[in-house]
Every structure is written in C-alpha cells, then in structure tokens.
Design a protein around this motif. Structure first.
Motif, PDB file in Angstrom:
ATOM      1  N   GLY A  10       0.891  -1.309  -0.040  1.00  0.00           N
ATOM      2  CA  GLY A  10       0.129  -0.060   0.030  1.00  0.00           C
ATOM      3  C   GLY A  10       1.048   1.270   0.109  1.00  0.00           C
ATOM      4  O   GLY A  10       0.264   2.405   0.141  1.00  0.00           O
ATOM      5  N   ALA A  11       2.165   1.163  -0.119  1.00  0.00           N
ATOM      6  CA  ALA A  11       2.955   2.318  -0.073  1.00  0.00           C
ATOM      7  C   ALA A  11       2.743   3.262  -1.236  1.00  0.00           C
ATOM      8  O   ALA A  11       2.440   2.853  -2.332  1.00  0.00           O
ATOM      9  N   ARG A  12       2.796   4.467  -0.851  1.00  0.00           N
ATOM     10  CA  ARG A  12       2.714   5.505  -1.886  1.00  0.00           C
ATOM     11  C   ARG A  12       3.843   6.010  -2.463  1.00  0.00           C
ATOM     12  O   ARG A  12       4.826   6.268  -1.958  1.00  0.00           O
ATOM     13  N   LEU A  13       3.977   5.850  -3.861  1.00  0.00           N
ATOM     14  CA  LEU A  13       4.983   6.227  -4.644  1.00  0.00           C
ATOM     15  C   LEU A  13       4.817   7.197  -5.497  1.00  0.00           C
ATOM     16  O   LEU A  13       4.050   7.362  -6.523  1.00  0.00           O
ATOM     17  N   ALA A  14       5.641   8.485  -5.307  1.00  0.00           N
ATOM     18  CA  ALA A  14       5.693   9.585  -6.269  1.00  0.00           C
ATOM     19  C   ALA A  14       6.254   9.146  -7.419  1.00  0.00           C
ATOM     20  O   ALA A  14       7.304   8.750  -7.413  1.00  0.00           O
ATOM     21  N   ILE A  15       5.643   9.562  -8.602  1.00  0.00           N
ATOM     22  CA  ILE A  15       6.159   9.133  -9.974  1.00  0.00           C
ATOM     23  C   ILE A  15       6.534  10.760 -10.513  1.00  0.00           C
ATOM     24  O   ILE A  15       6.178  11.425 -10.629  1.00  0.00           O
ATOM     25  N   VAL A  16       7.918  10.884 -10.728  1.00  0.00           N
ATOM     26  CA  VAL A  16       8.688  11.987 -11.129  1.00  0.00           C
ATOM     27  C   VAL A  16       9.409  11.806 -12.482  1.00  0.00           C
ATOM     28  O   VAL A  16       9.569  10.809 -12.903  1.00  0.00           O
ATOM     29  N   SER A  17       9.612  12.947 -13.155  1.00  0.00           N
ATOM     30  CA  SER A  17      10.395  12.811 -14.341  1.00  0.00           C
ATOM     31  C   SER A  17      11.363  14.032 -14.339  1.00  0.00           C
ATOM     32  O   SER A  17      11.352  15.082 -14.764  1.00  0.00           O
ATOM     33  N   PRO A  18      12.477  13.551 -13.694  1.00  0.00           N
ATOM     34  CA  PRO A  18      13.772  14.625 -13.736  1.00  0.00           C
ATOM     35  C   PRO A  18      14.502  15.018 -14.672  1.00  0.00           C
ATOM     36  O   PRO A  18      15.188  16.009 -14.986  1.00  0.00           O
ATOM     37  N   ALA A  19      14.467  14.212 -15.909  1.00  0.00           N
ATOM     38  CA  ALA A  19      15.069  14.354 -17.039  1.00  0.00           C
ATOM     39  C   ALA A  19      14.192  14.615 -18.358  1.00  0.00           C
ATOM     40  O   ALA A  19      13.633  15.577 -18.326  1.00  0.00           O
ATOM     41  N   SER A  20      14.174  13.516 -19.315  1.00  0.00           N
ATOM     42  CA  SER A  20      13.416  13.785 -20.381  1.00  0.00           C
ATOM     43  C   SER A  20      11.830  13.514 -20.392  1.00  0.00           C
ATOM     44  O   SER A  20      11.429  12.738 -19.450  1.00  0.00           O
ATOM     45  N   ALA A  21      11.031  14.082 -21.443  1.00  0.00           N
ATOM     46  CA  ALA A  21       9.340  13.704 -21.316  1.00  0.00           C
ATOM     47  C   ALA A  21       9.130  12.305 -21.480  1.00  0.00           C
ATOM     48  O   ALA A  21       9.895  11.628 -22.184  1.00  0.00           O
ATOM     49  N   ALA A  22       8.243  11.874 -20.842  1.00  0.00           N
ATOM     50  CA  ALA A  22       7.740  10.676 -20.899  1.00  0.00           C
ATOM     51  C   ALA A  22       6.599  10.300 -21.674  1.00  0.00           C
ATOM     52  O   ALA A  22       5.869  11.413 -21.627  1.00  0.00           O
TER      53      ALA A  22
END
Length: 305
Positions: A10-22
């Motif tokens: 149930g852990a909450r995972l932040a989804i980030v894009s520090p580099a190129s666009a996905a």
C-alpha cells in the motif's frame, strides 16, 4: 549512509520525471503495473510535462516535483518515469538538508546516475539503480520483481548471480560498498562539483549503445581520474544493448585491455539498467561481497531500515 524505510504493501510512490519527457501511455501502463503490485502511484504535478526541447518541463518544475515528493510525509518512495537527459541540470538547485531530513526510496537509472551520485555525496542517502515507470514497469517483463522486493521491501542479506546474468570476466573475491551506475553519466561528472567520491568497494557500470572502443576509452578516463585506485572489484552490466552478439567478444577484450592492471575481480552481464527485460534493482551505497571464484555471486547486506 542513511537507509530509507522499506516499502510496505500500500506504499504511496511519487512518480517524477527529472530528465526527459515521458510518453503518457507508457506512464499510465507502468502505474497500472505498480497498482497491481499493491502500491499507490501518485503522479507528481509536472511528471507528464513536455518542453523546452526534450525535457519534462523547465528545471524549476522538475526540482519542485522532487522536493515536494521528499517533503510530503504521505509519500513513501519515489520512482522516475524514464531517463534521457536533464537530471544534471537539477543538481545546483537540490536541497540536501530537505532530503536528509526525509529519506525515502529513490529509484531510477540511466541519466539519473547524476542524481544517485549527488544523493550519496551530499545527502548520504542509499538509493536504487532499478526499473522505471515508463521504461520498464510499462512492459510485462520489464522489471525483475524478486530483486525489487529483496532490495526495497526487505531488510536482510540477499544476492544475485548467474541466474541474473552475472558471469566471470576475471576471477577473484572482493568486499566493500556497492556503487556506480551508467558509465557515460558517471564519466561526464568528473571534473565538476558533482564528481563522485572515489569508490573503495565494488563499482558497477553499465550503458547503452556504447561500442568496444568507447568502453575502452571511458574506463581509461576513470583510471586517469583516479576513480579506480581504491576499487576492490568491478561489475559490468548486460552488454546486449551495447553491441550485437558478434561483437561481444571484442567488447570483452576491449574491457580487459582497459583494465589490464586492475588487481580485483571483474564480472559482466548483470541485468540492471539498460536491458531488454527483467531489469534488476540494485542498492547503491550498501555493503556487498563479490565472489567470482567459482559460480558468480554478488551479495548485498541490507539497503532499507
């Protein structure tokens, strides 16, 4: 080194894009896979941003997403969408005190090697070279779940070996802190304020589209920069994304040529980072033992608290 807390169901995972666009569809597919594994992915405000150029938005927005993810007490871990190029732009603006005060699981590879180096050097945080949302979790066979669970959800010793692609290039046994990442990003950090602390343990290196002479050249660069002076053992990644099968022998000979005076053991083929399938999760900044005396084996001694 600061150990992040283990991820629980149930852990909450932040989804980030520090580099190129996905690509949106790949991020959505990867998030669906994470939900299937029992997690709650949380898409950060700018994770799907595009531009300028090939970046996932301007530096300020990418930094803001990372800082918000670390500062938010409801977030348990942080997973990147993809690599590409752009993480190095963030380094002058990252808040080491914020990250040290809120240690969390951080996962990514490729261009995010610059973030791994920074987090170890300035925040003292153990991080994870492992599968990303759009690049790996979006594919049914993209992520190795066993190593993910062992590295990020457990707390004890565990190992990888021949079943995970590791084989002997030069025999021997070595112990020390496991560190490293993408070869080209690692080399490009040299001579900057973000140069990694020279390893005195097991150095892991992998890459994509890197030809034999380029491996030779960049390993020589590491030698000249003193980065291999205290290294006890070297583990290289799966080379199938670097050269075709008919060039594998040349690549291995080029590597051995570059490491002709390296005294420690050298393994090759470990399936983490730029791989076709089954991307392994490897902890960076933890104690390890590399045994290439018989059957290839790499032991890790805990990465989360």
């Amino acid at each position: 080194m600061i150990l992040p807390k283990a991820l629980k169901p149930g852990a909450r995972l932040a989804i980030v894009s520090p580099a190129s666009a996905a690509k949106v569809e790949l991020v959505e597919a990867g998030m669906a896979r994470l939900r299937g594994m029992g997690y709650e992915p949380v898409l950060m405000p700018h994770a799907l941003a595009r531009g300028p150029l090939y970046y996932a938005g301007p530096v300020s927005e990418r930094v803001a997403d990372l800082h918000t993810a670390f500062a938010d007490t409801s977030i348990d871990g942080i997973v990147c969408t993809r690599g590409g190029w752009g993480s190095a732009e963030l380094l002058p603006y990252l808040d080491a005190e914020l990250i040290k005060a809120n240690p969390k699981v951080f996962v990514g590879y490729s261009d995010h090697t610059s973030l791994h180096i920074w987090m170890r050097k300035f925040a003292g945080l153990v991080t994870f070279h492992g599968p990303m949302v759009a690049a790996d979790f979006s594919r049914a066979d993209g992520a190795d779940v066993a190593s993910w669970n062992a590295a990020i959800c457990g707390g004890g010793a565990w190992s990888v070996g021949t079943a995970e692609g590791l084989r002997v290039l030069k025999p021997g046994v070595a112990e020390g802190v496991f560190d490293g990442g993408c070869l080209s990003i690692f080399v490009e950090s040299l001579g900057t304020p973000y140069t990694p602390e020279a390893s005195n343990g097991i150095l892991f290196l992998e890459d994509i589209g890197t030809k034999p002479y380029q491996w030779d050249r960049q390993l020589l660069h590491l030698r000249y920069a003193g980065q291999l002076d205290r290294v006890k053992g070297i583990v290289l990644g799966d080379m199938t994304q670097c050269v075709p099968a008919e060039e594998q022998d040349l690549l291995e000979r080029a590597i051995l040529h570059a490491l002709w005076d390296f005294a420690g053991p050298v393994g090759i083929g470990l399936r983490s980072g730029h791989v076709g399938a089954g991307n392994l999760t490897l902890p960076l900044g933890v104690e390890s033992r590399l045994d290439l005396s018989a059957e290839a084996r790499l032991d890790f001694f805990g990465a989360v608290s």
